[in-house]
Each structure stands twice: as structure tokens, then as C-alpha cells.
Motif scaffolding. Structure first.
Motif, short mmCIF file in Angstrom:
data_model
loop_
_atom_site.label_atom_id
_atom_site.label_comp_id
_atom_site.label_asym_id
_atom_site.label_seq_id
_atom_site.Cartn_x
_atom_site.Cartn_y
_atom_site.Cartn_z
N ASP A 378 0.83 -1.21 0.00
CA ASP A 378 0.00 0.00 0.00
C ASP A 378 0.86 1.26 0.00
O ASP A 378 0.51 2.27 0.63
CB ASP A 378 -0.96 -0.01 1.19
CG ASP A 378 -1.87 -1.22 1.19
OD1 ASP A 378 -2.34 -1.61 0.11
OD2 ASP A 378 -2.10 -1.80 2.27
N HIS A 379 1.99 1.21 -0.73
CA HIS A 379 2.85 2.38 -0.93
C HIS A 379 2.75 2.76 -2.41
O HIS A 379 3.52 2.26 -3.23
CB HIS A 379 4.30 2.06 -0.57
CG HIS A 379 4.50 1.71 0.87
ND1 HIS A 379 5.60 1.01 1.32
CD2 HIS A 379 3.74 1.97 1.97
CE1 HIS A 379 5.51 0.84 2.63
NE2 HIS A 379 4.39 1.41 3.03
N PRO A 380 1.81 3.63 -2.78
CA PRO A 380 1.53 3.85 -4.20
C PRO A 380 2.67 4.46 -5.00
O PRO A 380 2.91 4.08 -6.14
CB PRO A 380 0.30 4.76 -4.19
CG PRO A 380 0.30 5.39 -2.85
CD PRO A 380 0.90 4.40 -1.91
N GLY A 381 3.42 5.39 -4.43
CA GLY A 381 4.46 6.05 -5.20
C GLY A 381 3.89 6.72 -6.44
O GLY A 381 2.68 6.88 -6.59
N ARG A 382 4.77 7.12 -7.36
CA ARG A 382 4.31 7.81 -8.58
C ARG A 382 4.85 7.18 -9.86
O ARG A 382 4.45 7.56 -10.96
CB ARG A 382 4.73 9.28 -8.53
CG ARG A 382 4.18 10.04 -7.34
CD ARG A 382 4.62 11.49 -7.34
NE ARG A 382 4.15 12.20 -8.52
CZ ARG A 382 4.42 13.48 -8.76
NH1 ARG A 382 5.17 14.17 -7.95
NH2 ARG A 382 3.95 14.06 -9.86
N LEU A 383 5.75 6.22 -9.75
CA LEU A 383 6.43 5.69 -10.93
C LEU A 383 5.45 5.08 -11.92
O LEU A 383 5.64 5.17 -13.14
CB LEU A 383 7.48 4.66 -10.51
CG LEU A 383 8.39 4.13 -11.62
CD1 LEU A 383 9.21 5.26 -12.24
CD2 LEU A 383 9.31 3.04 -11.10
N LEU A 384 4.39 4.45 -11.42
CA LEU A 384 3.45 3.76 -12.29
C LEU A 384 2.30 4.65 -12.77
O LEU A 384 1.37 4.18 -13.42
CB LEU A 384 2.88 2.54 -11.56
CG LEU A 384 3.89 1.40 -11.37
CD1 LEU A 384 3.41 0.42 -10.32
CD2 LEU A 384 4.14 0.68 -12.69
N ASP A 385 2.39 5.95 -12.46
CA ASP A 385 1.32 6.87 -12.85
C ASP A 385 1.52 7.45 -14.24
O ASP A 385 0.58 7.97 -14.84
CB ASP A 385 1.20 8.01 -11.84
CG ASP A 385 0.71 7.53 -10.49
OD1 ASP A 385 0.09 6.45 -10.45
OD2 ASP A 385 0.94 8.22 -9.48
N GLY A 386 2.74 7.39 -14.78
CA GLY A 386 3.00 7.96 -16.10
C GLY A 386 4.48 7.92 -16.40
O GLY A 386 5.29 7.47 -15.59
N PRO A 387 4.87 8.38 -17.60
CA PRO A 387 6.28 8.36 -17.99
C PRO A 387 7.17 9.06 -16.97
O PRO A 387 6.79 10.04 -16.34
CB PRO A 387 6.28 9.10 -19.34
CG PRO A 387 4.90 8.89 -19.87
CD PRO A 387 4.00 8.91 -18.67
N SER A 388 8.39 8.52 -16.82
CA SER A 388 9.34 9.04 -15.85
C SER A 388 10.63 9.45 -16.53
O SER A 388 11.17 8.71 -17.37
CB SER A 388 9.65 7.98 -14.79
OG SER A 388 10.74 8.34 -13.98
N ALA A 389 11.15 10.63 -16.15
CA ALA A 389 12.44 11.08 -16.70
C ALA A 389 13.57 10.17 -16.26
O ALA A 389 14.61 10.11 -16.92
CB ALA A 389 12.70 12.52 -16.25
#
Length: 398
Positions: A378-389
Motif C-alpha cells: 500500500d505504498h503507491p508512489g508515482r512511478l506507475l502513474d505515467g512516464p518518468s524522466a
């Protein structure tokens, strides 16, 4: 690009492997004529290959945490072996990686000399350094579990770099050898070869996937049962279990989740599906991470169909510069030995693409870890939300 299923491509492109350590594919898998293979190259232990004068090391995990490991034998007395009619039980081997209390112990072998020779035509891969201590005491507390299933014909060691990284993140990780689908060595020294590697078609693919789902569930049974467990002191949180796999092992992981309600999330690393999902779909989280799999193009028709039946959280990520073996240890091993440019270009492109092995591994570790962190911890983070630099190689296909 060929529409031949990816799980077979790795085998069909293999050559008998006294050459180049056979890292185009395991010797147990199907092989083309040796006359089509690359030139023979001496092992690094006696004569350096390219820039690889030193014994390769499994790339260090991205998280600094002590990890331990143990190899275990399992016997399913409730099931006949699907590939040996005379075997009344299903016998398996697994390696468990886990957060550890200390760094004491002997280094975990990457492969035994016997398995290295049987798979790759040389014992040298037994010298690959893992940096993990075998037999160390597990860290206290209950750990989330991730079960890993390797590609067709490949040994569980081919997922070592992913397993070590997940264990360093805090997971207990269990990688299976599916007996008679690769070369397997048991604690008494007995070595069993692959019995089905020369008999592959779509029907057999479906049989393999269903069998792997049963193997995965049996391993979960053993890891979560009361008592001392497979590794004394290792405690599993039964409410936080995931599965992942490479090639046909990835399809097996998704099928295992469909059949086993204890599995909360599953990831498929470039594996085609041969078992269709039911009409009502699959509502638990699925990550598809593949190479050269752009949505809507003919080589991905198999994923396109499955995608429509994934009704829960889902992501389809593509590494367009990667190859089929970029999601397991074969890619960084080939690069560390400096031998990729000695492979026929068409084979190198299909198996490894143009991306460097360390970048493919970094991306696979990051996205696989983020996926399980989100759905098991349950640690969502942001990496899987869209393209990453940080990972420009990765595209969000869906």
C-alpha cells in the motif's frame, strides 16, 4: 518482427552452447543447427572474452539491506508429476531470498557446476558472484511474499538479480524450478533434465502454464503453513502475496493469481498467454512489462486480447529497445562477458534489443518493485502513474 510466441523464440534462437556460454538460450531448450551458431569462444576463467576479464557479479540491489537465502526441496504428494507418468508425486526445487539479521554465512552459489554445464555447456557460470549469504537467520516479523517463475527452459537462477533486489526491499522471494521444464539439481546431487523442451506447441504452452500455477500455489501452501516452515524463522504475511515471472513464467504467474485467491497482484515480464481469461475477467492488479510490444500491433495480439479481460488495476509498459531476455539475468550476463556483438545480429536484436543490460535490469527492478510496493505494501508512489524522466526507455503502451 516475427509473431512466433516469445516463450518459444528464446529456445528456437538458441544454439548448442559450447559457444559464447550459450547465452542465447539454455541447452535444455530447442536448438537450431550448430552450423548456424556463432564462433566458439573460450571461457572467461581461462581466456578473457572481450572486456570480461573478471568473473561477473550479480548487480548489487538498489536498496542497502542485508539479505539471506536458502535452497529448499518440496514434494507435492497430492499430485502426479505432469511430465513423468511414472512419478506419483511432484518434486520441486526453490530458492528463497529474505531480509536477514546478519551477513554471516557462506556465499550462495549462482548455479552448481553440474547445472551450469548442463544448461550452458560450461561450468563457469557456477563462479558468478551473488553477494548473498546462505543459511543466515531471517529478520524478525512477517514479510510480504513474491513468488517468481522463470522462462521456459531456464533455471530459477535466471531471476537472481530481480530476487535479490526485491528481498533488499523487504520481501521474502521464492523462485521455483519447474521440474522437467529445465535442468534441476536436488540436494542429493541428482540432476533431472528437461523432458518436454523438444515438444512445444500452443497446447503444450497451455499445459505448462496451468502446471506452473499449481506449482506456485503449492509453494505458497508450504510457506504459509503452521510450524517451522521451509526456512526456520522466516515468517510470511499471508495477506500480502504476489507472483511474477519471465516469459511463459509470467503467464503462469497471472494464471496462478486467477486460480488462487491468496495472490493479490501478478506481473508478466514479456510472456504470451496461452490460457484465456474467463468471460468475467480478472479483477486483481496485473502488470504487463514487455519488449517491442506496442499496443495494437500484430506481435502483441495475444496481449491485446488479454488486456480486454483485465478488469482491475492494470498497466502495460513497453521497452521498445529491449529484447525477450532483457527481463532476466541473461542480458546483463551477456553484456558483462562482452560477447553480445559476437552473436548474429538478428538473434541479438530479438533476444537483447539495443538497450544495455544494466539499464534493462534497472528499469525492470524499478517497475516491478513499484508494482508490488503499491499492491502488497500500500505504498503507491508515482512511478506507475505515467512516464518518468528517470526511465526514458519505458513507454506506457496502455
Amino acid at each position: 518482427m516475427s509473431t512466433t510466441p516469445r516463450w518459444r523464440n528464446a529456445a528456437l534462437l538458441a544454439v548448442p552452447i559450447a559457444a559464447l556460454l550459450s547465452l542465447t538460450g539454455p541447452q535444455a531448450a530447442l536448438a537450431v543447427s550448430p552450423t548456424a551458431g556463432p564462433p566458439s569462444v573460450a571461457s572467461w576463467s581461462s581466456s578473457p572474452v572481450g572486456a570480461a576479464a573478471e568473473v561477473p557479479q550479480v548487480p548489487a540491489p538498489t536498496t542497502h539491506r542485508l539479505i539471506g537465502a536458502a535452497s529448499v526441496r518440496l514434494v507435492d504428494t497430492g499430485r502426479h508429476d505432469p511430465w513423468r507418468p511414472d512419478a506419483t508425486t511432484r518434486e520441486l526445487m526453490a530458492t528463497l531470498w529474505y531480509p536477514a539479521q546478519s551477513a554471516r554465512g557462506e556465499q550462495l552459489p549462482y548455479l552448481s557446476p553440474e547445472v551450469s554445464t548442463a544448461l550452458y555447456g560450461t561450468s563457469d557460470l557456477s563462479a558468478v558472484g551473488t553477494g548473498v549469504k546462505a543459511g543466515t537467520v531471517p529478520a524478525p516479523g512477517r514479510h510480504p511474499l513474491v513468488v517468481l517463475s522463470p522462462g521456459f527452459g531456464y533455471n530459477r537462477a535466471s531471476l537472481t538479480a530481480l530476487a535479490e533486489d526485491l528481498a533488499a526491499r523487504g520481501y521474502a522471494v521464492a523462485a521455483l524450478d519447474h521440474t522437467y521444464e529445465t535442468v534441476v539439481q536436488f540436494p542429493d546431487g541428482r540432476v533431472e533434465s528437461c523432458l518436454i523442451c523438444g515438444k512445444v506447441d500452443d497446447r503444450r504452452g497451455a499445459e505448462i502454464i496451468r502446471g506452473r500455477a499449481k506449482d506456485i500455489s503449492f509453494l505458497i501452501d508450504r510457506l504459509t503453513e503452521p510450524g517451522p516452515g521451509l526456512v526456520r524463522g522466516l515468517r510470511i504475511d499471508p495477506s500480502r502475496i504476489g507472483a511474477a515471472g519471465h516469459s511463459i513464467g509470467g503467464a503462469g504467474a497471472v494464471e496462478a493469481m486467477r486460480e488462487d485467491g491468496r495472490i493479490r497482484a501478478a506481473a508478466d515480464l514479456d510472456g504470451d498467454f496461452f490460457v484465456p481469461l474467463p468471460a468475467d475477467g480478472l479483477s486483481r492488479p496485473v502488470l504487463l512489462l514487455g519488449a517491442q510490444r506496442h499496443a495494437g500491433e500484430s506481435p502483441t495480439a495475444n496481449w491485446d486480447e488479454t488486456w480486454q479481460h483485465l478488469t482491475g488495476w492494470k498497466r502495460w509498459l513497453d521497452l521498445p529497445e529491449a529484447g525477450h531476455l532483457s527481463f532476466c539475468d541473461m542480458h546483463w550476463l551477456v553484456d558483462s562477458l562482452g560477447i553480445r556483438d559476437q552473436l548474429p545480429p538478428e538473434k541479438a536484436a530479438a533476444l537483447y534489443g539495443s538497450i544495455k543490460g544494466d539499464r534493462a535490469l534497472a528499469a525492470t527492478r524499478a517497475y516491478l518493485g513499484a508494482f508490488f510496493d503499491r499492491h502488497l505494501l500500500d505504498h503507491p508512489g508515482r512511478l506507475l502513474d505515467g512516464p518518468s524522466a528517470a526511465y526514458p526507455e519505458v513507454r506506457f503502451a496502455q
